[in-house]
Scaffold this motif. Structure first.
Motif, PDB file in Angstrom:
ATOM      1  N   CYS A 213       9.674  37.339  16.264  1.00 17.88           N
ATOM      2  CA  CYS A 213       8.501  38.204  16.179  1.00 17.88           C
ATOM      3  C   CYS A 213       7.514  37.628  15.168  1.00 17.88           C
ATOM      4  O   CYS A 213       7.915  37.101  14.136  1.00 17.88           O
ATOM      5  N   THR A 214       6.231  37.753  15.484  1.00 21.10           N
ATOM      6  CA  THR A 214       5.172  37.295  14.593  1.00 21.10           C
ATOM      7  C   THR A 214       4.206  38.446  14.355  1.00 21.10           C
ATOM      8  O   THR A 214       3.810  39.134  15.297  1.00 21.10           O
ATOM      9  N   MET A 215       3.830  38.666  13.087  1.00 26.57           N
ATOM     10  CA  MET A 215       2.910  39.723  12.721  1.00 26.57           C
ATOM     11  C   MET A 215       1.537  39.142  12.423  1.00 26.57           C
ATOM     12  O   MET A 215       1.431  38.126  11.737  1.00 26.57           O
ATOM     13  N   GLU A 216       0.502  39.806  12.913  1.00 25.50           N
ATOM     14  CA  GLU A 216      -0.863  39.433  12.570  1.00 25.50           C
ATOM     15  C   GLU A 216      -1.176  40.000  11.184  1.00 25.50           C
ATOM     16  O   GLU A 216      -0.873  41.157  10.900  1.00 25.50           O
ATOM     17  N   VAL A 217      -1.768  39.160  10.323  1.00 23.30           N
ATOM     18  CA  VAL A 217      -2.113  39.584   8.969  1.00 23.30           C
ATOM     19  C   VAL A 217      -3.582  39.268   8.703  1.00 23.30           C
ATOM     20  O   VAL A 217      -4.167  38.405   9.354  1.00 23.30           O
ATOM     21  N   GLU A 218      -4.165  39.972   7.737  1.00 24.71           N
ATOM     22  CA  GLU A 218      -5.566  39.725   7.388  1.00 24.71           C
ATOM     23  C   GLU A 218      -5.744  38.436   6.604  1.00 24.71           C
ATOM     24  O   GLU A 218      -6.721  37.724   6.778  1.00 24.71           O
ATOM     25  N   ASN A 219      -4.795  38.159   5.697  1.00 28.23           N
ATOM     26  CA  ASN A 219      -4.921  37.009   4.814  1.00 28.23           C
ATOM     27  C   ASN A 219      -3.570  36.299   4.757  1.00 28.23           C
ATOM     28  O   ASN A 219      -2.627  36.798   4.131  1.00 28.23           O
ATOM     29  N   PHE A 220      -3.479  35.148   5.412  1.00 25.07           N
ATOM     30  CA  PHE A 220      -2.208  34.420   5.498  1.00 25.07           C
ATOM     31  C   PHE A 220      -1.655  34.113   4.115  1.00 25.07           C
ATOM     32  O   PHE A 220      -0.488  34.387   3.833  1.00 25.07           O
ATOM     33  N   ASP A 221      -2.470  33.523   3.250  1.00 19.93           N
ATOM     34  CA  ASP A 221      -1.984  33.073   1.938  1.00 19.93           C
ATOM     35  C   ASP A 221      -1.500  34.233   1.071  1.00 19.93           C
ATOM     36  O   ASP A 221      -0.457  34.129   0.411  1.00 19.93           O
ATOM     37  N   ALA A 222      -2.231  35.348   1.075  1.00 24.01           N
ATOM     38  CA  ALA A 222      -1.821  36.507   0.282  1.00 24.01           C
ATOM     39  C   ALA A 222      -0.501  37.067   0.813  1.00 24.01           C
ATOM     40  O   ALA A 222       0.386  37.432   0.031  1.00 24.01           O
ATOM     41  N   MET A 223      -0.360  37.132   2.140  1.00 26.87           N
ATOM     42  CA  MET A 223       0.888  37.650   2.708  1.00 26.87           C
ATOM     43  C   MET A 223       2.045  36.695   2.441  1.00 26.87           C
ATOM     44  O   MET A 223       3.159  37.124   2.143  1.00 26.87           O
ATOM     45  N   ALA A 224       1.808  35.377   2.544  1.00 28.49           N
ATOM     46  CA  ALA A 224       2.863  34.399   2.248  1.00 28.49           C
ATOM     47  C   ALA A 224       3.352  34.574   0.812  1.00 28.49           C
ATOM     48  O   ALA A 224       4.565  34.555   0.559  1.00 28.49           O
ATOM     49  N   ASP A 225       2.429  34.769  -0.124  1.00 25.48           N
ATOM     50  CA  ASP A 225       2.816  35.007  -1.520  1.00 25.48           C
ATOM     51  C   ASP A 225       3.663  36.271  -1.643  1.00 25.48           C
ATOM     52  O   ASP A 225       4.671  36.286  -2.351  1.00 25.48           O
ATOM     53  N   LYS A 226       3.267  37.330  -0.949  1.00 23.49           N
ATOM     54  CA  LYS A 226       3.997  38.595  -1.004  1.00 23.49           C
ATOM     55  C   LYS A 226       5.409  38.425  -0.437  1.00 23.49           C
ATOM     56  O   LYS A 226       6.369  38.974  -0.971  1.00 23.49           O
ATOM     57  N   ILE A 227       5.532  37.664   0.638  1.00 22.80           N
ATOM     58  CA  ILE A 227       6.842  37.411   1.239  1.00 22.80           C
ATOM     59  C   ILE A 227       7.750  36.696   0.238  1.00 22.80           C
ATOM     60  O   ILE A 227       8.901  37.088   0.026  1.00 22.80           O
ATOM     61  N   ILE A 228       7.234  35.652  -0.401  1.00 23.23           N
ATOM     62  CA  ILE A 228       8.015  34.880  -1.375  1.00 23.23           C
ATOM     63  C   ILE A 228       8.389  35.757  -2.569  1.00 23.23           C
ATOM     64  O   ILE A 228       9.537  35.725  -3.033  1.00 23.23           O
ATOM     65  N   GLN A 229       7.442  36.559  -3.057  1.00 21.99           N
ATOM     66  CA  GLN A 229       7.706  37.432  -4.209  1.00 21.99           C
ATOM     67  C   GLN A 229       8.792  38.465  -3.920  1.00 21.99           C
ATOM     68  O   GLN A 229       9.422  38.981  -4.842  1.00 21.99           O
ATOM     69  N   ASN A 230       9.006  38.778  -2.642  1.00 24.72           N
ATOM     70  CA  ASN A 230      10.008  39.776  -2.261  1.00 24.72           C
ATOM     71  C   ASN A 230      11.299  39.150  -1.753  1.00 24.72           C
ATOM     72  O   ASN A 230      12.097  39.810  -1.091  1.00 24.72           O
ATOM     73  N   GLY A 231      11.511  37.863  -2.046  1.00 27.71           N
ATOM     74  CA  GLY A 231      12.777  37.220  -1.722  1.00 27.71           C
ATOM     75  C   GLY A 231      12.801  36.461  -0.410  1.00 27.71           C
ATOM     76  O   GLY A 231      13.837  35.954  -0.009  1.00 27.71           O
ATOM     77  N   GLY A 232      11.656  36.368   0.271  1.00 27.62           N
ATOM     78  CA  GLY A 232      11.586  35.581   1.496  1.00 27.62           C
ATOM     79  C   GLY A 232      11.486  34.097   1.182  1.00 27.62           C
ATOM     80  O   GLY A 232      11.264  33.705   0.031  1.00 27.62           O
TER      81      GLY A 232
END
Length: 125
Positions: A70-89
């Motif tokens: 599954c792939t989610m559409e996001v408004e800002n790729f870089d901000a979401m990537a940072d959030k994913i990493i910060q939450n253990g992704g």
């Protein structure tokens, strides 16, 4: 007919995965009682899904997936990537351009499930 209308995520530790997806995407999880397995309904702003305890061993890393991704559409790729990493992704495949369409990338959640995010950008190269 023949459209994707529901998705499911398998997790070794459903509570940890619920925390991950709640913190990253803001999804809501509702425990479904009366089922023969531990199961949670997932409410998103798009299609609904479910999460349940993984019924088999987790596939080893670097072996690809044996499922739909599954792939989610996001408004800002870089901000979401940072959030994913910060939450253990973890990054599974770094950000790349699909020329003239979007930015795409793949990640591992806290239970090593692969998922993608994309940001529409018609100038992506």
């Amino acid at each position: 007919m023949n459209s994707i209308v529901y998705f499911e995520i398998q997790a070794n530790d459903p509570q940890k995965s619920i925390e991950f997806y709640t913190n990253v995407f803001g999804w809501n999880f509702i425990k479904q009682d009366g089922l023969p397995i531990e199961y949670y309904r997932i409410e998103t702003s798009g299609i609904e899904g479910g999460m349940f305890k993984r019924p088999a061993e987790t596939p080893p890393l670097n072996c690809g997936t044996n499922a739909f991704t599954c792939t989610m559409e996001v408004e800002n790729f870089d901000a979401m990537a940072d959030k994913i990493i910060q939450n253990g992704g973890q990054i599974a495949m770094p950000k790349f351009a699909i020329p003239g369409r979007c930015w795409q990338g793949y990640f591992l959640d806290s239970d090593h499930n692969v998922f993608g995010i994309f940001q529409i950008d018609h100038s992506a190269k």
